[in-house]
Enzyme design. Structure first.
Site, PDB file in Angstrom:
ATOM      1  N   THR A  36       0.850  -1.186   0.000  1.00 33.80           N
ATOM      2  CA  THR A  36       0.000   0.000   0.000  1.00 33.80           C
ATOM      3  C   THR A  36       0.884   1.234   0.000  1.00 33.80           C
ATOM      4  O   THR A  36       1.747   1.385   0.857  1.00 33.80           O
ATOM      5  CB  THR A  36      -0.931  -0.029   1.232  1.00 33.80           C
ATOM      6  OG1 THR A  36      -1.895  -1.057   1.030  1.00 33.80           O
ATOM      7  CG2 THR A  36      -1.639   1.305   1.428  1.00 33.80           C
ATOM      8  N   HIS A 185      -7.116 -11.035  -1.157  1.00 26.04           N
ATOM      9  CA  HIS A 185      -6.479 -10.626   0.104  1.00 26.04           C
ATOM     10  C   HIS A 185      -7.260 -11.232   1.269  1.00 26.04           C
ATOM     11  O   HIS A 185      -8.289 -10.709   1.675  1.00 26.04           O
ATOM     12  CB  HIS A 185      -6.457  -9.102   0.192  1.00 26.04           C
ATOM     13  CG  HIS A 185      -5.530  -8.552   1.252  1.00 26.04           C
ATOM     14  ND1 HIS A 185      -5.014  -9.324   2.265  1.00 26.04           N
ATOM     15  CD2 HIS A 185      -5.019  -7.300   1.434  1.00 26.04           C
ATOM     16  CE1 HIS A 185      -4.239  -8.563   3.037  1.00 26.04           C
ATOM     17  NE2 HIS A 185      -4.219  -7.342   2.543  1.00 26.04           N
ATOM     18  N   ASN A 188      -4.103 -10.247   7.103  1.00 31.76           N
ATOM     19  CA  ASN A 188      -3.878  -8.963   7.790  1.00 31.76           C
ATOM     20  C   ASN A 188      -5.104  -8.315   8.415  1.00 31.76           C
ATOM     21  O   ASN A 188      -5.171  -7.096   8.549  1.00 31.76           O
ATOM     22  CB  ASN A 188      -3.185  -7.970   6.844  1.00 31.76           C
ATOM     23  CG  ASN A 188      -1.814  -8.468   6.432  1.00 31.76           C
ATOM     24  OD1 ASN A 188      -1.275  -9.392   7.051  1.00 31.76           O
ATOM     25  ND2 ASN A 188      -1.235  -7.890   5.391  1.00 31.76           N
ATOM     26  N   TYR A 190      -8.295  -8.058   7.438  1.00 30.16           N
ATOM     27  CA  TYR A 190      -9.363  -7.444   6.635  1.00 30.16           C
ATOM     28  C   TYR A 190     -10.561  -8.390   6.555  1.00 30.16           C
ATOM     29  O   TYR A 190     -10.609  -9.406   7.258  1.00 30.16           O
ATOM     30  CB  TYR A 190      -8.807  -6.997   5.280  1.00 30.16           C
ATOM     31  CG  TYR A 190      -7.682  -5.998   5.488  1.00 30.16           C
ATOM     32  CD1 TYR A 190      -7.941  -4.764   6.096  1.00 30.16           C
ATOM     33  CD2 TYR A 190      -6.365  -6.308   5.173  1.00 30.16           C
ATOM     34  CE1 TYR A 190      -6.916  -3.860   6.353  1.00 30.16           C
ATOM     35  CE2 TYR A 190      -5.324  -5.407   5.425  1.00 30.16           C
ATOM     36  CZ  TYR A 190      -5.625  -4.190   6.019  1.00 30.16           C
ATOM     37  OH  TYR A 190      -4.618  -3.291   6.294  1.00 30.16           O
ATOM     38  N   ASN A 245      -3.836  -5.498  12.813  1.00 30.47           N
ATOM     39  CA  ASN A 245      -5.234  -5.062  12.855  1.00 30.47           C
ATOM     40  C   ASN A 245      -6.031  -5.791  13.930  1.00 30.47           C
ATOM     41  O   ASN A 245      -7.213  -6.113  13.753  1.00 30.47           O
ATOM     42  CB  ASN A 245      -5.891  -5.173  11.473  1.00 30.47           C
ATOM     43  CG  ASN A 245      -5.379  -4.097  10.533  1.00 30.47           C
ATOM     44  OD1 ASN A 245      -5.213  -2.941  10.944  1.00 30.47           O
ATOM     45  ND2 ASN A 245      -5.091  -4.451   9.295  1.00 30.47           N
TER      46      ASN A 245
HETATM   47  C1  8OZ Z   1      -0.034  -1.080   5.374  1.00 30.36           C
HETATM   48  C2  8OZ Z   1      -0.768   0.079   5.314  1.00 30.36           C
HETATM   49  C3  8OZ Z   1      -2.025   0.060   4.759  1.00 30.36           C
HETATM   50  C4  8OZ Z   1      -2.554  -1.119   4.282  1.00 30.36           C
HETATM   51  C5  8OZ Z   1      -2.107  -4.835   4.460  1.00 30.36           C
HETATM   52  C6  8OZ Z   1      -3.105  -3.568   2.710  1.00 30.36           C
HETATM   53  O1  8OZ Z   1      -1.707  -4.845   5.624  1.00 30.36           O
HETATM   54  C7  8OZ Z   1      -2.370  -3.548   3.792  1.00 30.36           C
HETATM   55  C8  8OZ Z   1      -1.810  -2.295   4.337  1.00 30.36           C
HETATM   56  C9  8OZ Z   1      -0.556  -2.254   4.895  1.00 30.36           C
HETATM   57  O2  8OZ Z   1      -2.329  -5.874   3.839  1.00 30.36           O
END
Ligand code: 8OZ
Length: 373
Positions: A36, A185, A188, A190, A245
């Site tokens: 990103t 994806h 992480n 999401y 996260n």
């Molecule tokens: C860092 C900053 C913003 C997004 C991820 C898409 O962790 C990200 C991400 C990483 O997969």
């Protein structure tokens, strides 16, 4: 006598050997990880600056383009690109053309952030959505700076099919934009990961509770995306033990082994695994990544904190088919050539990782350029 440090002479695989990941033929095993960089133009549209950045890195065996929202609801950070309207397709098309002109290969990472968002980034200022109404610790990166996360709205069961359709549409648009494939994806913290792990999924419907139920959303998304592309042009990224996260799970080995075993019918191009804490420690926390790979049975793309020596060892010893490098690609557009020649690596400037302009993005020179300068 040939030595172990001379894999070519004794016929062991090396980072510089070609490899096939499904239908993707890579000239080397050095993959550019999705990064990103938050430099999309207005309304999530990529343009010539992004095309230059990716084309500079076309020496990678494969480029996995940065996480890209499949819908407005799927956005969670300021200035990230989308793949849900025609302007975004046209913008990405300039990128794929530039990469192909530079003789590279590029797939797009399909992204829905789920709860990792903020009302200021959502349509009509709505609450971000997630499997359950559980607020993450931390702050969202919004257009006006960092703001605390909010309690997300738990998705209705009936809404989930619509999000799966958003993935299908995005996959189709990625095809129109000229990509060579897509990566789902699932890592992480999401949306897909939020459904998978029980720290964020406390649903009582068919998408929560048992492992079988928690992997349902991933399987439905994978079915939709592979119906568009064929399994052999679709990869999946997972991060089984990453706390990124604010994530946790009570039994990651059982969960992720089941998840990837369930994906077998789709014949995916590769499984891309963040081995440890994303962008941090490689400590496996007791997780057996080799067992995960055996459950998956397809090509394995290793990631997280690899340097050249670690990557060479992983390839030579057959622990990975290819290795994805993230941060090293930021300051070393010609990373493959530097590895090949043993040239020193440039260090990236952290202050220009996210947002901004060409500085810290397209102005890192390749070796030949820096020597000429
Ligand atoms: C860092 C900053 C913003 C997004 C991820 C898409 O962790 C990200 C991400 C990483 O997969």
């Amino acid at each position: 006598m040939p030595s172990l440090s001379d894999p070519v002479r004794i016929g062991l695989p090396s980072l510089f050997d070609p490899v096939r990941l499904g239908a993707l033929s890579l000239p080397n095993r050095i993959v550019m990880a999705p990064l990103t960089r938050s430099r999309a133009g207005h309304a999530g549209v990529q343009g010539p600056l992004n095309a230059t950045y990716y084309a500079q890195r076309a020496g990678a065996g494969l480029i996995i383009a940065e996480a890209t929202q499949i819908s407005r609801q799927g956005q969670g950070y300021a200035f990230t690109p989308g793949i849900h309207d025609e302007n975004q397709v046209a913008g990405w098309h300039t990128v794929t053309e530039a990469v192909h002109r530079a003789r590279g290969r590029i797939v797009l990472q399909l992204w829905h952030v789920g709860r990792i968002s903020h009302p200021s980034l959502q349509p009509e200022g709505a609450l971000p959505v997630g499997p359950s109404a559980i607020k993450p610790e931390g702050q969202a990166f919004t257009e006006t700076g960092f703001q605390p996360f909010v309690i997300p709205r738990a998705l209705e069961t009936a809404e989930i099919a619509g999000i799966v359709e958003d993935y299908r549409q995005a996959a189709h648009r990625a095809q129109q934009a000229g990509f060579d494939g897509v990566e789902i994806h699932g890592a992480n913290g999401y949306l897909i990961d939020q459904f998978l792990r029980d720290g964020t999924n406390q649903r009582t419907d068919a998408y929560g509770g048992s492992i079988e139920n928690r992997i349902r959303f991933l399987l439905e998304v994978t079915r939709a995306v592979t119906e568009v592309w064929g399994g052999d042009r679709v990869g999946l990224r997972l991060s089984p033990v990453s706390p990124a996260n604010d994530m946790r799970d009570s039994n990651p080995q059982a969960l992720f082994d089941h998840a990837v075993a369930g994906l077998a019918p789709f014949g995916l191009a590769y499984l891309h695994v963040v081995e440890g804490a994303t962008g941090g420690s490689r400590d496996a926390q007791g997780f057996d990544f080799a067992a995960l790979r055996r459950s998956f049975r397809g090509p394995y793309l290793a990631n997280n904190g690899y340097d050249q020596a670690l990557a060479e060892a992983a390839i030579r010893e057959g622990r990975a088919d290819a290795v994805a490098f993230g941060r090293p690609f930021i300051a070393n557009p010609d990373l493959v050539e530097r590895f090949r020649t043993g040239a020193p690596l440039a260090e990236p400037d952290k202050t220009t990782f996210y947002g901004g302009d060409a500085r810290g993005y397209t102005d890192y020179p390749a070796l030949a350029q820096s020597a000429a300068a």
